[in-house]
Design a protein around this motif. Sequence first.
Motif, short mmCIF file in Angstrom:
data_model
loop_
_atom_site.label_atom_id
_atom_site.label_comp_id
_atom_site.label_asym_id
_atom_site.label_seq_id
_atom_site.Cartn_x
_atom_site.Cartn_y
_atom_site.Cartn_z
N THR A 1 74.74 1.34 79.27
CA THR A 1 75.82 0.46 79.72
C THR A 1 76.59 1.15 80.84
O THR A 1 77.04 2.28 80.66
N PRO A 2 76.73 0.51 82.00
CA PRO A 2 77.49 1.15 83.08
C PRO A 2 78.90 1.52 82.60
O PRO A 2 79.55 0.74 81.91
N ARG A 3 79.32 2.72 82.96
CA ARG A 3 80.62 3.21 82.48
C ARG A 3 81.15 4.23 83.47
O ARG A 3 80.40 5.08 83.94
N PHE A 4 82.42 4.13 83.78
CA PHE A 4 83.05 5.11 84.67
C PHE A 4 84.12 5.82 83.85
O PHE A 4 85.11 5.21 83.45
N ARG A 5 83.91 7.11 83.60
CA ARG A 5 84.82 7.80 82.68
C ARG A 5 86.20 8.03 83.27
O ARG A 5 86.33 8.45 84.42
N LEU A 6 87.22 7.75 82.45
CA LEU A 6 88.60 7.94 82.89
C LEU A 6 89.19 9.24 82.34
O LEU A 6 90.30 9.61 82.67
N THR A 7 88.45 9.90 81.46
CA THR A 7 88.92 11.18 80.90
C THR A 7 88.59 12.30 81.87
O THR A 7 87.72 12.15 82.73
N PRO A 8 89.24 13.48 81.73
CA PRO A 8 88.89 14.60 82.60
C PRO A 8 87.41 14.97 82.46
O PRO A 8 86.78 14.64 81.45
N ARG A 9 86.90 15.70 83.44
CA ARG A 9 85.48 16.01 83.51
C ARG A 9 84.93 16.63 82.22
O ARG A 9 83.80 16.37 81.83
N HIS A 10 85.76 17.43 81.53
CA HIS A 10 85.23 18.23 80.43
C HIS A 10 85.21 17.54 79.07
O HIS A 10 84.69 18.09 78.13
N PHE A 11 85.84 16.37 78.92
CA PHE A 11 85.68 15.71 77.62
C PHE A 11 85.45 14.21 77.77
O PHE A 11 85.85 13.60 78.75
N ALA A 12 84.76 13.67 76.76
CA ALA A 12 84.43 12.24 76.80
C ALA A 12 84.55 11.66 75.40
O ALA A 12 84.37 12.36 74.40
N TYR A 13 84.88 10.39 75.35
CA TYR A 13 84.81 9.66 74.08
C TYR A 13 83.44 9.01 74.01
O TYR A 13 82.95 8.47 75.01
N LEU A 14 82.86 9.05 72.83
CA LEU A 14 81.54 8.47 72.63
C LEU A 14 81.66 7.47 71.48
O LEU A 14 81.82 7.86 70.32
N LYS A 15 81.61 6.18 71.84
CA LYS A 15 81.81 5.15 70.81
C LYS A 15 80.48 4.94 70.08
O LYS A 15 79.52 4.49 70.68
N ILE A 16 80.44 5.30 68.78
CA ILE A 16 79.16 5.24 68.07
C ILE A 16 79.01 3.93 67.29
O ILE A 16 77.92 3.60 66.83
N ALA A 17 80.10 3.21 67.11
CA ALA A 17 80.04 1.92 66.40
C ALA A 17 81.24 1.11 66.84
O ALA A 17 82.17 1.63 67.46
N GLU A 18 81.21 -0.16 66.51
CA GLU A 18 82.32 -1.04 66.88
C GLU A 18 82.67 -1.87 65.64
O GLU A 18 81.82 -2.08 64.76
N GLY A 19 83.91 -2.33 65.56
CA GLY A 19 84.32 -3.21 64.46
C GLY A 19 84.58 -2.46 63.17
O GLY A 19 84.41 -1.24 63.08
N CYS A 20 84.99 -3.21 62.15
CA CYS A 20 85.35 -2.59 60.87
C CYS A 20 85.17 -3.61 59.75
O CYS A 20 85.56 -4.77 59.89
N THR A 21 84.60 -3.13 58.62
CA THR A 21 84.35 -4.03 57.49
C THR A 21 85.25 -3.67 56.30
O THR A 21 85.06 -4.18 55.22
#
Length: 471
Positions: free
Chosen positions: A147-167
């Motif tokens: 999925t195209p993505r442009f990171r807004l966090t500093p170069r050295h850290f990233a968020y990685l979304k492994i799932a979405e939603g909540c049951t």
Amino acid sequence: MIKVSLISLGCAKNLVDSEIMIGHLHQAGMVVIPEAEKADVVIVNTCSFIDSSNEESIGHILEVHQQRGLKKRRQSQKLIVAGCMAQRFSKDLTTELHDEVDAFIGLDQVTKVAPIIEAIYAKERGADDAPASFIEGRSTYIPDYDTPRFRLTPRHFAYLKIAEGCTHPCTFCIIPQIRGRHRSRTVESVVAEARQLVREGVKELNLISQDTTFFGMDTWEQRPNSRTPVDSSRGTALTTLLRELNAIEGEFWIRLLYTHPAHWSDELIRTIAECPKVARYIDIPLQHISDSMLQKMQRETTGAYIRDLITRIRAGIPGIAIRTTFIVGFPGETEADVDELCEFIRTAKFERLGVFRYSQEEGTRAAKMEEQLPKKTKEARWHRLMKLQKEIAAQVSKSYVGRTLKVLVEEPGVARGEADAPDIDGRVYLPITAPVSEFATVRITGFEDYDLLALPVGQEPLVRKVARQAQ
Ligand code: F3S
């Protein structure tokens, strides 16, 4: 060329959605700029977690609208409202903010933001009859590794979304109604994205979702909902994922955020202990310890279970720092419940702790409960817990003095250790000479509340500043 500016509010999950929107805008040839006043289109990516989040979101929307009314060159500017508040109140907002906003988009439209902007301009030219709201039903979208993505966090850290939603059925929370049912990405998809991020120089992968420990469980045929207990000895998709991420070459941390206590297993504890790249830090929102509160909140846990889990985590992962959050002032909470919570905090000595005052959220089951408590009671209980934690935090900080620590340098003179997640936890202050976005090894020389003071290993402090020193 269309210039777009984006204001991202709310949590890290929303930030990833903003990053995906920007990725798609770039792909469509649009330019994304930081200054809203110079943009042709402004997107406000909103949060709707509690009342104050809605107020903040509305404040930003009205400010953008007012500014474009004041300046002539901004009068043709378009305003798009995206994110959780748009998704939650899609019907009401399209009526109430019809004149201020050009389009509302929900969580499933993050990849369609560019054609939506084209549609707004086409509508203006009379070429299309674009509706003001592009939100369609419940959210089901989940990003993939490409999925195209442009990171807004500093170069050295990233968020990685492994799932979405909540049951989960938590009675105080509106998020499942906004973000839809839990759906996990595949292990392969997450690992492919992680590899790419590490290649780009990322030194810290922060795994996020509404409940990280539920990762992959939505695909278990025999466990269709969140209320079935976990077989504690069994490996899960999360343990597989952690082991695969740990095997990626390179020096980086993997940080587990948003884990629900109900889904921890002994195998998860063992996996973290055996994977050196997984930070000795976990984020595990407990919300309360009193059985009656946990039951009313429908947290799928009991006080005894939580106490035992914390003991097992501390024993199984030496040196672990635990971050948790609690809610005070939930309907029906008694002084005895708060006493029990304080006693628990005193014994568990959480390294990091946040406290929320309960917020009566429209649309949740807790909002309809009797025995809602007055604001001043919530406030007093919040202060009581915060005061207690401040004392514990000082003990925790003091225990670091004299130790050698690996830190990740965030900006000149400021770093974070393994026990500090980005944005929410403390900082390690060190000389400005340490290279930014790299790891450094330092010796802790003092502390100031939640923050630590450090020097490179082998360097002695010349001046003893404000920090209290170890005896
Ligand atoms: Fe996050 Fe706020 Fe939505 S906390 S999930 S942006 S309601």
